[in-house]
Scaffold this motif. Structure first.
Motif, PDB file in Angstrom:
ATOM      1  N   PRO A 393       0.805  -1.229   0.000  1.00 36.82           N
ATOM      2  CA  PRO A 393       0.000   0.000   0.000  1.00 36.82           C
ATOM      3  C   PRO A 393       0.830   1.267   0.000  1.00 36.82           C
ATOM      4  O   PRO A 393       0.409   2.286  -0.552  1.00 36.82           O
ATOM      5  CB  PRO A 393      -0.846  -0.121   1.272  1.00 36.82           C
ATOM      6  CG  PRO A 393      -0.126  -1.105   2.130  1.00 36.82           C
ATOM      7  CD  PRO A 393       0.551  -2.046   1.198  1.00 36.82           C
ATOM      8  N   VAL A 394       2.004   1.228   0.604  1.00 34.78           N
ATOM      9  CA  VAL A 394       2.871   2.416   0.624  1.00 34.78           C
ATOM     10  C   VAL A 394       3.298   2.781  -0.787  1.00 34.78           C
ATOM     11  O   VAL A 394       3.207   3.943  -1.204  1.00 34.78           O
ATOM     12  CB  VAL A 394       4.104   2.186   1.527  1.00 34.78           C
ATOM     13  CG1 VAL A 394       5.090   3.358   1.390  1.00 34.78           C
ATOM     14  CG2 VAL A 394       3.683   2.018   2.982  1.00 34.78           C
ATOM     15  N   LYS A 398       2.055   6.238  -2.926  1.00 38.38           N
ATOM     16  CA  LYS A 398       3.099   7.145  -3.412  1.00 38.38           C
ATOM     17  C   LYS A 398       3.027   7.290  -4.933  1.00 38.38           C
ATOM     18  O   LYS A 398       3.130   8.400  -5.474  1.00 38.38           O
ATOM     19  CB  LYS A 398       4.490   6.633  -3.008  1.00 38.38           C
ATOM     20  CG  LYS A 398       4.843   6.858  -1.541  1.00 38.38           C
ATOM     21  CD  LYS A 398       6.282   6.428  -1.268  1.00 38.38           C
ATOM     22  CE  LYS A 398       6.691   6.728   0.161  1.00 38.38           C
ATOM     23  NZ  LYS A 398       8.105   6.349   0.425  1.00 38.38           N
ATOM     24  N   THR A 414      -6.002   0.126   8.474  1.00 40.01           N
ATOM     25  CA  THR A 414      -4.839   1.003   8.556  1.00 40.01           C
ATOM     26  C   THR A 414      -4.971   2.027   7.444  1.00 40.01           C
ATOM     27  O   THR A 414      -5.333   1.680   6.321  1.00 40.01           O
ATOM     28  CB  THR A 414      -3.525   0.207   8.396  1.00 40.01           C
ATOM     29  OG1 THR A 414      -3.412  -0.736   9.461  1.00 40.01           O
ATOM     30  CG2 THR A 414      -2.318   1.133   8.415  1.00 40.01           C
ATOM     31  N   ASP A 415      -4.682   3.263   7.755  1.00 32.86           N
ATOM     32  CA  ASP A 415      -4.791   4.335   6.768  1.00 32.86           C
ATOM     33  C   ASP A 415      -3.409   4.725   6.266  1.00 32.86           C
ATOM     34  O   ASP A 415      -2.439   4.768   7.036  1.00 32.86           O
ATOM     35  CB  ASP A 415      -5.460   5.572   7.386  1.00 32.86           C
ATOM     36  CG  ASP A 415      -6.857   5.273   7.902  1.00 32.86           C
ATOM     37  OD1 ASP A 415      -7.630   4.656   7.158  1.00 32.86           O
ATOM     38  OD2 ASP A 415      -7.160   5.664   9.050  1.00 32.86           O
ATOM     39  N   TYR A 416      -3.335   5.042   4.961  1.00 34.04           N
ATOM     40  CA  TYR A 416      -2.081   5.454   4.339  1.00 34.04           C
ATOM     41  C   TYR A 416      -2.297   6.788   3.630  1.00 34.04           C
ATOM     42  O   TYR A 416      -3.235   6.936   2.845  1.00 34.04           O
ATOM     43  CB  TYR A 416      -1.610   4.414   3.327  1.00 34.04           C
ATOM     44  CG  TYR A 416      -1.347   3.051   3.924  1.00 34.04           C
ATOM     45  CD1 TYR A 416      -0.062   2.677   4.315  1.00 34.04           C
ATOM     46  CD2 TYR A 416      -2.387   2.138   4.094  1.00 34.04           C
ATOM     47  CE1 TYR A 416       0.173   1.424   4.876  1.00 34.04           C
ATOM     48  CE2 TYR A 416      -2.157   0.887   4.649  1.00 34.04           C
ATOM     49  CZ  TYR A 416      -0.876   0.541   5.039  1.00 34.04           C
ATOM     50  OH  TYR A 416      -0.643  -0.693   5.594  1.00 34.04           O
ATOM     51  N   SER A 418      -0.182   9.865   1.413  1.00 37.59           N
ATOM     52  CA  SER A 418       1.087  10.186   0.757  1.00 37.59           C
ATOM     53  C   SER A 418       0.967  11.416  -0.121  1.00 37.59           C
ATOM     54  O   SER A 418      -0.094  11.707  -0.687  1.00 37.59           O
ATOM     55  CB  SER A 418       1.577   9.013  -0.096  1.00 37.59           C
ATOM     56  OG  SER A 418       2.818   9.334  -0.719  1.00 37.59           O
ATOM     57  N   CYS A 423       5.132   8.931   3.099  1.00 34.42           N
ATOM     58  CA  CYS A 423       3.888   8.235   3.415  1.00 34.42           C
ATOM     59  C   CYS A 423       3.713   8.192   4.929  1.00 34.42           C
ATOM     60  O   CYS A 423       4.634   7.830   5.660  1.00 34.42           O
ATOM     61  CB  CYS A 423       3.886   6.813   2.856  1.00 34.42           C
ATOM     62  SG  CYS A 423       2.338   5.908   3.174  1.00 34.42           S
ATOM     63  N   ILE A 425       1.513   6.440   7.953  1.00 32.29           N
ATOM     64  CA  ILE A 425       0.702   5.256   8.231  1.00 32.29           C
ATOM     65  C   ILE A 425       0.012   5.475   9.572  1.00 32.29           C
ATOM     66  O   ILE A 425       0.685   5.677  10.596  1.00 32.29           O
ATOM     67  CB  ILE A 425       1.567   3.985   8.267  1.00 32.29           C
ATOM     68  CG1 ILE A 425       2.353   3.833   6.960  1.00 32.29           C
ATOM     69  CG2 ILE A 425       0.704   2.758   8.520  1.00 32.29           C
ATOM     70  CD1 ILE A 425       3.351   2.678   6.984  1.00 32.29           C
ATOM     71  N   ASN A 427      -2.799   4.140  12.522  1.00 33.68           N
ATOM     72  CA  ASN A 427      -3.457   2.936  13.044  1.00 33.68           C
ATOM     73  C   ASN A 427      -4.453   3.261  14.141  1.00 33.68           C
ATOM     74  O   ASN A 427      -4.694   2.445  15.032  1.00 33.68           O
ATOM     75  CB  ASN A 427      -2.405   1.951  13.562  1.00 33.68           C
ATOM     76  CG  ASN A 427      -1.779   1.150  12.434  1.00 33.68           C
ATOM     77  OD1 ASN A 427      -2.433   0.323  11.806  1.00 33.68           O
ATOM     78  ND2 ASN A 427      -0.514   1.420  12.162  1.00 33.68           N
TER      79      ASN A 427
END
Length: 531
Positions: A393-394, A398, A414-416, A418, A423, A425, A427
């Motif tokens: 996901p990272v 990006k 989990t939220d990401y 960017s 990035c 992250i 939780n």
């Protein structure tokens, strides 16, 4: 003139038939050059050879005084006769290889390209530059090929990586959309346009000098200015957890003082909930969809949220105009492509919207963002994600942030978040958020609210308004993090209250906790990583 020294920034294509009544062509051309035009192409589709020759010769003399290269559209004989710097040829004109043999050494040859295949051929043939378009609909030329669109140009520019070929975009570009064009066409590899080509934006003006100068200023500031999304106050060392938390604290304190107006075109199912969440944060909501009032609302709002959950024809018309007007005023636009993967109609709407205006933040779950890029890695089920999320996901957020030139927010357990470089992250949150209607929509309201505050603070600091080369001032990366973090931390406090028995009693408690949430509470709870 060496080709490497040519500045393609503001490329003027002439059109005598478009001149205002009483305006002399040669006078208009000279004023345009004084205003900042850097390349001129003479296009005379209806003129007889003798008339074309006369116009080209006089144009050449004027361009020479300003050391600006003159190109001739199609007619190699005219280019040779007046000693022009080169030619521009279309797909149905003489091949590049033959034109190269007929023209003097170091002559410039440009080629019009509408598709990937045409661009690949131009590269193979050795064109010096390409004109990609049409980007928008235009009244100066009957279009026989489909519009490329802003984002379509970006995908084509990737093919020029590693080459010396320059690129300009053409077709319907004017003062109102030039900044959107410049930002939106940058490829995910960072390849940007070398310039923009215009016709009516200058030729139809009674003051072509000023028209050219205004366009040239925006182009110049775009090329030298900071990134679209990175804040002005961020150090060269980048983001840290401490700098982000400190900035979020400032935003939380400021929102209740500034009380920004947040214009929301959102899902009819959750209009009331989203409005209440906005008020609880300290901002003011206005829910309006009528296209006729979008210009006025753009003047007074601090940010715009566009959520396509309920796609009625009036709402869609309002979305198109709202984003356009908010972009023009360089204010934040938060876009939530709800359920984009559910139907082909939604996919088309999202493409149309993102070709019309530049999003500052795009927020979605894994299924929605996968559909946005045409990926099969994650499936969607209506407005929800089906199955597992992205393997990396990272990398995904990006890459998408670089492609769309905006902040990407990928929501889930989990939220990401960017900006294409960094990035975050997160939780925080609670399972009840996934068991109520509209939690994702309300998150968009939170993000838009803090984007508005970040933009207002940056403008106040600079005291001069947004500079021409930026769509938005302020740190939208941190603002997006703030919106998610505040909402999710409030959810954690709400879920453990004694009066909360399940999802039905959870949402009212969530609004209460948002209204009473302090920066100190957020700092104690925050779970964030920076990669």
């Amino acid at each position: 003139m060496l080709q490497t020294s040519i500045d393609y920034s503001l490329y003027l294509v002439t059109g005598r038939e478009l001149l205002p009544q009483g305006k002399d062509y040669l006078q208009s051309l000279e004023e345009s050059l004084e205003g900042g035009v850097t390349v001129v192409q003479i296009r005379e589709k209806k003129a007889e050879t003798a008339e074309f020759l006369d116009i080209a010769s006089k144009s050449k003399d004027i361009c020479a005084r300003y050391n600006v290269p003159l190109l001739i559209n199609d007619r190699i004989d005219i280019a040779l006769a007046v000693g022009a710097d080169g030619v521009h040829i279309g797909q149905t004109d003489m091949p590049v290889s033959i034109a190269r043999k007929l023209l003097p050494k170091d002559s410039i040859i440009g080629v019009s390209c509408n598709t990937i295949e045409e661009l690949e051929m131009a590269i193979k043939d050795g064109a010096d530059y390409v004109g990609i378009g049409a980007v928008y609909a235009t009244q100066t030329k009957d279009l026989v090929k489909p519009l490329v669109g802003v984002r379509g140009v970006g995908s084509m520019l990737r093919l020029l990586d590693g080459t010396s070929i320059k690129a300009v975009a053409i077709g319907g570009i004017n003062l109102k959309n030039v900044l959107r064009t410049l930002h939106g066409t940058v490829s995910e590899t960072g390849h940007a346009l070398d310039g923009i080509a215009v016709v009516s934006a200058i030729v139809t003006s009674i003051n072509p000098r000023q028209a050219a100068a205004d366009l040239a200023e925006i182009i110049r500031e775009f090329k030298k200015g900071p990134s679209l999304t990175r804040g002005l106050s961020i150090s060269t060392n980048g983001y840290t957890v401490d700098t982000i938390i400190n900035s979020i604290t400032t935003l939380m304190k400021s929102i209740r003082i500034l009380n920004p107006l947040i214009h929301q075109i959102t899902n009819n199912v959750v209009t009331t909930q989203s409005a209440n969440v906005t008020i609880a944060l300290g901002a003011s909501p206005i829910m309006a969809t009528t296209a006729d009032e979008m210009s006025d609302l753009a003047e007074i709002c601090g940010a715009l949220l566009v959520n396509i959950g309920t796609l009625t024809p009036p709402a869609y018309a309002g979305m198109l105009k709202a984003g356009f007007h908010v972009n023009a005023l360089k204010k934040p636009v938060v876009f939530d492509p709800v359920g984009v993967g559910a139907t082909e109609f939604r996919k088309k709407v999202v493409k149309d919207l993102l070709d019309k205006w530049q999003a500052t933040v795009i927020k979605g779950n894994a299924g929605e963002l996968a559909a946005l890029v045409g990926s099969n890695e994650v499936a969607s089920k209506g407005v929800d994600t089906a199955g597992e999320g992205f393997k990396d996901p990272v990398l995904f957020v990006k890459t998408l942030a670089r492609r769309e030139r905006c902040i990407i927010v990928l929501t889930g357990k989990t939220d990401y978040i960017s900006d294409g470089h960094t990035c975050a992250i997160l939780n925080n949150g609670h399972q009840f958020l996934g068991e109520i209607t509209g939690s994702g929509c309300a998150t968009g309201s939170c993000i838009a609210s803090y984007c508005a505050v970040a933009s207002l603070l940056a403008r106040a600091d600079r005291k001069m308004g947004a500079i021409p080369g930026q769509l938005v001032e302020g740190d939208m990366f941190v603002a997006a993090i703030a919106g998610l973090l505040v909402f999710n931390v409030a959810a954690e406090f709400a879920a453990v209250r004694g009066d909360v028995k399940g999802p039905g009693t959870f949402f009212p408690a969530l609004v209460d906790e948002l209204a009473s949430l302090t920066p100190e509470k957020v700092v104690r709870r925050v779970k964030i990583q920076i990669v």
